[in-house]
Design a protein around this motif. Structure first.
Motif, PDB file in Angstrom:
ATOM      1  N   GLU A   1      79.959  36.162  62.048  1.00 30.75           N
ATOM      2  CA  GLU A   1      79.385  35.684  63.310  1.00 30.75           C
ATOM      3  C   GLU A   1      78.955  34.231  63.232  1.00 30.75           C
ATOM      4  O   GLU A   1      78.917  33.543  64.243  1.00 30.75           O
ATOM      5  CB  GLU A   1      78.180  36.543  63.708  1.00 30.75           C
ATOM      6  CG  GLU A   1      78.512  37.990  63.992  1.00 30.75           C
ATOM      7  CD  GLU A   1      78.989  38.240  65.416  1.00 30.75           C
ATOM      8  OE1 GLU A   1      79.056  37.305  66.224  1.00 30.75           O
ATOM      9  OE2 GLU A   1      79.284  39.396  65.714  1.00 30.75           O
ATOM     10  N   HIS A   2      78.634  33.755  62.023  1.00 29.09           N
ATOM     11  CA  HIS A   2      78.183  32.368  61.877  1.00 29.09           C
ATOM     12  C   HIS A   2      79.317  31.369  62.053  1.00 29.09           C
ATOM     13  O   HIS A   2      79.083  30.195  62.276  1.00 29.09           O
ATOM     14  CB  HIS A   2      77.511  32.173  60.511  1.00 29.09           C
ATOM     15  CG  HIS A   2      78.450  32.423  59.366  1.00 29.09           C
ATOM     16  ND1 HIS A   2      78.737  33.688  58.923  1.00 29.09           N
ATOM     17  CD2 HIS A   2      79.188  31.578  58.616  1.00 29.09           C
ATOM     18  CE1 HIS A   2      79.602  33.608  57.924  1.00 29.09           C
ATOM     19  NE2 HIS A   2      79.895  32.346  57.717  1.00 29.09           N
ATOM     20  N   ALA A   3      80.558  31.834  61.960  1.00 30.07           N
ATOM     21  CA  ALA A   3      81.701  30.943  62.175  1.00 30.07           C
ATOM     22  C   ALA A   3      81.802  30.620  63.661  1.00 30.07           C
ATOM     23  O   ALA A   3      81.388  31.403  64.510  1.00 30.07           O
ATOM     24  CB  ALA A   3      82.981  31.623  61.689  1.00 30.07           C
ATOM     25  N   ASP A   4      82.340  29.463  63.976  1.00 30.74           N
ATOM     26  CA  ASP A   4      82.487  29.082  65.378  1.00 30.74           C
ATOM     27  C   ASP A   4      83.947  28.737  65.638  1.00 30.74           C
ATOM     28  O   ASP A   4      84.413  27.701  65.181  1.00 30.74           O
ATOM     29  CB  ASP A   4      81.592  27.884  65.699  1.00 30.74           C
ATOM     30  CG  ASP A   4      81.604  27.560  67.177  1.00 30.74           C
ATOM     31  OD1 ASP A   4      81.842  28.467  67.986  1.00 30.74           O
ATOM     32  OD2 ASP A   4      81.383  26.381  67.510  1.00 30.74           O
ATOM     33  N   PRO A   5      84.671  29.606  66.297  1.00 33.30           N
ATOM     34  CA  PRO A   5      84.266  30.883  66.876  1.00 33.30           C
ATOM     35  C   PRO A   5      84.182  31.961  65.792  1.00 33.30           C
ATOM     36  O   PRO A   5      84.685  31.770  64.690  1.00 33.30           O
ATOM     37  CB  PRO A   5      85.394  31.185  67.869  1.00 33.30           C
ATOM     38  CG  PRO A   5      86.594  30.524  67.292  1.00 33.30           C
ATOM     39  CD  PRO A   5      86.073  29.292  66.590  1.00 33.30           C
ATOM     40  N   PRO A   6      83.575  33.118  66.122  1.00 29.69           N
ATOM     41  CA  PRO A   6      83.480  34.206  65.138  1.00 29.69           C
ATOM     42  C   PRO A   6      84.857  34.621  64.630  1.00 29.69           C
ATOM     43  O   PRO A   6      85.847  34.502  65.343  1.00 29.69           O
ATOM     44  CB  PRO A   6      82.835  35.344  65.931  1.00 29.69           C
ATOM     45  CG  PRO A   6      82.142  34.691  67.064  1.00 29.69           C
ATOM     46  CD  PRO A   6      82.969  33.481  67.398  1.00 29.69           C
TER      47      PRO A   6
END
Length: 127
Positions: free
Chosen positions: A94-99
């Motif tokens: 979830e911390h990735a952008d985007p998940p």
């Protein structure tokens, strides 16, 4: 990648497409396989061929369970896929952008819990 669609030729699928779609339907909720994993499991084709099958015929199966090797969501279908992943409890980064899908925790090797190992061919390196 083209839009995920249904078969358009009267329901007759090429044999490889049938294999890919059958395996896709067997991937448990909350788990994923990469396009390359599917090809390796089947012992035929490669990631691009699997992607093509999913693009042409994958709308009727849980298409969101077959993903890119980097865990990124299918372009153009991110919102729908993310909704499905959250409903199924698929591990996400979830911390990735985007998940992205957390492949370390979500990847399925093709075996079912309690199944005899000789009944399913596991993906190499995930035995």
């Amino acid at each position: 990648m083209p839009q995920v669609t249904d078969a358009t030729d009267g329901g007759v699928l090429p044999p490889f497409a049938e294999l890919v779609l059958d395996l896709t339907e067997r991937i448990p909720p909350g788990r994923v396989m990469t396009y390359g994993d599917v090809a390796e499991y089947l012992g035929h084709g490669g990631p691009r061929q699997v992607g093509r099958v999913m693009a042409l015929y994958g709308a009727a199966v849980p298409w969101w369970r077959v993903i890119r090797a980097d865990g990124r969501l299918l372009p153009g279908h991110e919102r729908r896929a993310l909704t499905r992943y959250r409903e199924e409890g698929t591990p996400l980064r979830e911390h990735a952008d985007p998940p992205r899908v957390d492949l370390v925790r979500a990847r399925w090797d093709g075996r079912y819990p309690g199944a005899r190992t000789e009944t399913r061919k596991p993906v190499r390196g995930r035995e």
